[in-house]
Enzyme design. Structure first.
Site, short mmCIF file in Angstrom:
data_model
loop_
_atom_site.label_atom_id
_atom_site.label_comp_id
_atom_site.label_asym_id
_atom_site.label_seq_id
_atom_site.Cartn_x
_atom_site.Cartn_y
_atom_site.Cartn_z
N HIS A 197 9.47 3.22 -7.70
CA HIS A 197 8.13 2.63 -7.90
C HIS A 197 8.09 1.85 -9.22
O HIS A 197 7.21 2.05 -10.05
CB HIS A 197 7.05 3.72 -7.87
CG HIS A 197 5.73 3.21 -7.35
ND1 HIS A 197 4.99 3.86 -6.41
CD2 HIS A 197 5.02 2.09 -7.66
CE1 HIS A 197 3.88 3.18 -6.15
NE2 HIS A 197 3.89 2.10 -6.91
N GLN A 198 9.06 0.96 -9.38
CA GLN A 198 9.16 0.22 -10.64
C GLN A 198 8.81 -1.25 -10.48
O GLN A 198 8.94 -2.02 -11.44
CB GLN A 198 10.57 0.36 -11.24
CG GLN A 198 11.65 -0.50 -10.55
CD GLN A 198 12.97 -0.49 -11.29
OE1 GLN A 198 13.66 0.52 -11.28
NE2 GLN A 198 13.36 -1.58 -11.90
N ALA A 199 8.36 -1.65 -9.28
CA ALA A 199 8.14 -3.08 -9.05
C ALA A 199 7.14 -3.67 -10.05
O ALA A 199 7.24 -4.83 -10.42
CB ALA A 199 7.68 -3.32 -7.62
N PHE A 200 6.19 -2.84 -10.50
CA PHE A 200 5.16 -3.36 -11.41
C PHE A 200 5.64 -3.48 -12.84
O PHE A 200 4.96 -4.05 -13.69
CB PHE A 200 3.95 -2.41 -11.40
CG PHE A 200 4.22 -1.12 -12.14
CD1 PHE A 200 4.97 -0.12 -11.57
CD2 PHE A 200 3.78 -0.95 -13.44
CE1 PHE A 200 5.26 1.05 -12.26
CE2 PHE A 200 4.06 0.22 -14.14
CZ PHE A 200 4.81 1.21 -13.55
N ASP A 254 10.97 0.42 -2.81
CA ASP A 254 10.48 0.78 -4.15
C ASP A 254 9.52 1.95 -4.06
O ASP A 254 9.06 2.45 -5.08
CB ASP A 254 9.77 -0.43 -4.78
CG ASP A 254 9.40 -0.16 -6.23
OD1 ASP A 254 10.29 0.28 -6.99
OD2 ASP A 254 8.23 -0.36 -6.60
N THR A 287 7.69 -2.67 -1.00
CA THR A 287 7.25 -2.47 -2.39
C THR A 287 5.77 -2.07 -2.41
O THR A 287 5.15 -2.07 -3.46
CB THR A 287 7.41 -3.76 -3.23
OG1 THR A 287 6.73 -4.82 -2.55
CG2 THR A 287 8.85 -4.13 -3.47
N SER A 288 5.21 -1.75 -1.23
CA SER A 288 3.76 -1.49 -1.18
C SER A 288 3.42 -0.01 -1.33
O SER A 288 3.09 0.44 -2.41
CB SER A 288 3.15 -2.07 0.08
OG SER A 288 2.93 -3.45 -0.13
N ARG A 289 3.49 0.74 -0.26
CA ARG A 289 3.26 2.18 -0.32
C ARG A 289 4.19 2.86 0.68
O ARG A 289 4.37 2.36 1.81
CB ARG A 289 1.80 2.53 0.02
CG ARG A 289 0.80 2.22 -1.07
CD ARG A 289 0.96 3.14 -2.29
NE ARG A 289 0.01 2.85 -3.35
CZ ARG A 289 0.22 2.02 -4.37
NH1 ARG A 289 1.38 1.38 -4.47
NH2 ARG A 289 -0.70 1.84 -5.29
N LYS A 341 -2.52 -11.08 -2.79
CA LYS A 341 -1.98 -11.70 -4.01
C LYS A 341 -0.45 -11.63 -4.05
O LYS A 341 0.21 -12.62 -4.33
CB LYS A 341 -2.59 -10.99 -5.23
CG LYS A 341 -4.10 -11.22 -5.34
CD LYS A 341 -4.74 -10.39 -6.42
CE LYS A 341 -4.88 -8.93 -6.09
NZ LYS A 341 -5.79 -8.59 -4.99
N ILE A 342 0.08 -10.43 -3.79
CA ILE A 342 1.54 -10.26 -3.90
C ILE A 342 2.25 -10.94 -2.74
O ILE A 342 3.23 -11.65 -2.93
CB ILE A 342 1.90 -8.76 -3.98
CG1 ILE A 342 1.30 -8.14 -5.25
CG2 ILE A 342 3.40 -8.55 -3.95
CD1 ILE A 342 1.36 -6.62 -5.33
N GLU A 346 6.97 10.47 -2.32
CA GLU A 346 7.45 10.21 -3.68
C GLU A 346 6.71 10.99 -4.77
O GLU A 346 7.21 11.15 -5.88
CB GLU A 346 7.35 8.70 -4.00
CG GLU A 346 5.93 8.20 -4.19
CD GLU A 346 5.85 6.71 -4.52
OE1 GLU A 346 6.52 5.92 -3.83
OE2 GLU A 346 5.13 6.35 -5.47
#
Ligand code: NAD
Length: 345
Positions: A291-294, A254, A228-230, A153-154, A259
């Site tokens: 981890h702010q992409a969401f 991200d 931006t994944s993991r 999706k992303i 983390e």
């Protein structure tokens, strides 16, 4: 009324979940779910957790012994859960498969633009009335090649954004989609040809340290890496070496593999002991977000509504749409199991 223990609560969770509280008695705990505090959920029917909570066998046993029957993840990833223990203890795991893929894809592009055009450096300079352009040269994205790893999706929205910038897209996914409007190729070609590489695949045993010394060694010089994944998709030590050797031009991150104990909290008054992270963030060509992409209003609203809906379905014995099953898939967590998604255990 069913009782739900909510772990790792942030202000924005209280705002969005508080509005939906009428269905359950929710108790918000600031602590991340971990072996030390899983007993806070004793007597609660359900628990809600997030990406950096530790959901080990010990935690799952404590939860289920305390009467918790369902764990609702308020995120899409589930690499932090011991699914064998969840299965053995009879804990149902639910998640939010989609809340806003746009939020994450747009953040990936924000990181790419920032690293490439050095916006972070310019921002600091102009605040100090330093209007020099020295060292701020970037490159046109138009006509350049972007490698996209993971076309879910992303990844597919990120591809659309990149095409809007006039970029050539090369993509890799072990499960390619039918009739793509972009080109699938091998990881090797992506490494060889890409001016920027963005990761949009999940963290699994197979993808752990997907980008390590060997992959960086095969990449075109001056590539920009976006993750931006993991964090575990990148070997951080190898990334640091590649940055120091100027093999890669920069990184927009991200996520970071270590983390869990750091992100989402203010550690500015402490000495952070992670030397790799300290060195990585000190580099002028690295932009790190926590981890702010969401983190968009749309995503938060959807996360709250879907998580509450998942719990309501579970407690009402209705069909579960968003369960992650383990047993039917013979020990591999899966999200598209027709049996589990139909039968509420
Ligand atoms: P998705 O499930 O829709 O797509 C993932 C894609 O990756 C699938 O097409 C799958 O086939 C592919 N894939 C699996 N293993 C792969 C591998 N080894 N190499 C290449 N591709 C592989 O997931 P999505 O919603 O697009 O999310 C992608 C990732 O983004 C998630 O796994 C999650 O880790 C991350 N994420 C991060 C944030 C954030 O705030 N930073 C928010 C949401 C999701």
């Amino acid at each position: 009324m069913k009782k739900v223990a909510f772990f790792d609560t942030k202000e924005y969770d209280r705002t969005w979940f508080g509005r939906l509280e009428k269905s359950f008695e929710i108790k918000f705990f600031k602590e991340k779910l971990s072996p030390e505090n899983a007993d806070l959920a004793n007597g609660f029917d359900g628990a809600v957790a997030f990406v950096n909570d530790t959901i080990s066998g010990d935690v799952i046993r404590t939860l289920t012994e305390g009467g918790t029957k369902v764990l609702a993840m308020r995120c899409s990833g589930y690499n932090n859960i011991n699914f064998k223990a969840a299965h053995d203890c009879g804990l149902t795991v639910l998640r939010v498969p989609v809340y806003s893929p746009y939020a994450v894809a747009e953040h990936a592009m924000a990181l790419l633009l920032t690293v490439n055009r050095k916006i972070h450096k310019a921002y600091n300079r102009t605040r100090d009335f330093n209007f020099s352009l020295r060292g701020l040269t970037g490159f046109d994205l138009n006509g350049k090649t972007v490698g996209v790893i993971g076309t879910g999706k992303i990844g597919r929205i990120f591809i659309k954004i990149c095409k809007g910038f006039g970029m050539k897209v090369l993509a890799y996914d072990p499960y390619p989609i039918d009739n793509p409007d972009f080109e699938y190729t091998t990881l090797d070609e992506i490494y060889r040809e890409s001016d920027a590489i963005s990761l949009h695949c999940p963290l699994t045993d197979d993808s752990h340290h997907l980008l390590g010394a060997e992959a960086f060694g095969r990449m075109k010089k001056n590539v920009i890496i976006i993750n931006t994944s993991r964090g575990g998709l990148i070997d951080s030590e190898a990334l640091l070496s590649a940055l120091k050797e100027r093999k890669i031009a920069g990184a927009g991150l991200d996520v970071y593999e270590e983390e869990t104990e750091l992100f989402f909290e203010d550690h500015s008054q402490q000495i952070v002991n992670d030397d790799i992270l300290a060195r990585i963030v000190s580099l002028p060509n690295v932009v790190l977000t926590s981890h702010q992409a969401f983190l968009t209003a749309e995503a938060l609203k959807n996360i709250a509504e879907i998580t509450i809906g998942n719990l309501e379905d579970f407690f009402a014995g209705r069909t579960l749409k968003n369960v992650v099953c383990y047993d039917c898939a013979e020990g591999v967590p899966t999200t598209d199991c027709t049996k589990c998604n139909k039968d509420n255990p």
